[in-house]
Design a protein around this motif. Structure first.
Motif, short mmCIF file in Angstrom:
data_model
loop_
_atom_site.label_atom_id
_atom_site.label_comp_id
_atom_site.label_asym_id
_atom_site.label_seq_id
_atom_site.Cartn_x
_atom_site.Cartn_y
_atom_site.Cartn_z
N LEU A 6 1.03 -7.45 -2.52
CA LEU A 6 1.96 -6.59 -3.24
C LEU A 6 2.72 -5.65 -2.31
O LEU A 6 3.86 -5.32 -2.54
N THR A 7 2.08 -5.21 -1.25
CA THR A 7 2.69 -4.24 -0.35
C THR A 7 2.35 -4.57 1.09
O THR A 7 1.34 -5.22 1.36
N ARG A 8 3.17 -4.12 2.00
CA ARG A 8 2.89 -4.37 3.42
C ARG A 8 2.02 -3.28 4.02
O ARG A 8 1.53 -3.40 5.13
N ASP A 9 1.83 -2.17 3.29
CA ASP A 9 1.04 -1.06 3.79
C ASP A 9 -0.36 -1.09 3.17
O ASP A 9 -0.51 -1.05 1.95
N PHE A 10 -1.37 -1.10 4.00
CA PHE A 10 -2.76 -1.18 3.55
C PHE A 10 -3.11 -0.06 2.58
O PHE A 10 -3.69 -0.30 1.52
N VAL A 11 -2.76 1.18 2.93
CA VAL A 11 -3.13 2.32 2.09
C VAL A 11 -2.50 2.20 0.71
O VAL A 11 -3.16 2.43 -0.31
N VAL A 12 -1.24 1.82 0.65
CA VAL A 12 -0.57 1.67 -0.65
C VAL A 12 -1.26 0.57 -1.45
O VAL A 12 -1.46 0.69 -2.66
N GLY A 13 -1.67 -0.50 -0.80
CA GLY A 13 -2.37 -1.58 -1.48
C GLY A 13 -3.70 -1.14 -2.05
O GLY A 13 -4.07 -1.49 -3.17
N VAL A 14 -4.44 -0.34 -1.29
CA VAL A 14 -5.74 0.16 -1.75
C VAL A 14 -5.54 1.05 -2.97
O VAL A 14 -6.26 0.95 -3.97
N VAL A 15 -4.55 1.92 -2.92
CA VAL A 15 -4.27 2.81 -4.06
C VAL A 15 -3.84 1.99 -5.28
O VAL A 15 -4.32 2.23 -6.39
N ALA A 16 -2.96 1.01 -5.08
CA ALA A 16 -2.52 0.18 -6.19
C ALA A 16 -3.70 -0.53 -6.84
O ALA A 16 -3.82 -0.59 -8.08
N GLU A 17 -4.62 -1.04 -6.05
CA GLU A 17 -5.79 -1.72 -6.59
C GLU A 17 -6.70 -0.73 -7.31
O GLU A 17 -7.23 -1.02 -8.39
N GLY A 18 -6.87 0.44 -6.73
CA GLY A 18 -7.70 1.46 -7.36
C GLY A 18 -7.17 1.89 -8.72
O GLY A 18 -7.93 2.06 -9.67
#
Length: 91
Positions: A6-18
């Motif tokens: 969904l995103t190229r940024d790991f942190v943004v991906g973790v937040v989106a999943e959370g």
């Protein structure tokens, strides 16, 4: 979309999943007043709040400084940490 999801940024991906998993989230944007004037910024804050992310911004959180006048020593960490402690205590 990024190559790997969904995103190229790991942190943004973790937040989106959370958010998708219903994990309580706290965010406190650290931006200057010029950046905060962009209409997308307010839309993003509103969308995060709609998704039940506790956004500490404005009167109850981070208040932007004028551009070039950052004051990192005055960042309100106590507000962020207090919000996290409330979430942990409620679980």
């Amino acid at each position: 979309m990024g190559r790997d999801g969904l995103t190229r940024d790991f942190v943004v991906g973790v937040v989106a999943e959370g958010i998708g998993k219903g994990i309580p989230m706290v965010a406190m944007p650290c931006v200057n007043a010029a950046y905060a004037q962009h209409p997308q910024f307010e839309r993003s804050v509103a969308e995060l709040r709609r998704m039940r992310v506790r956004v500490l911004y404005g009167d109850d959180g981070f208040v932007p400084n004028p551009p070039g006048q950052g004051k990192p020593q005055e960042y309100p960490w106590h507000l962020f940490l207090g919000a996290v402690e409330e979430i942990v205590a409620a679980r």
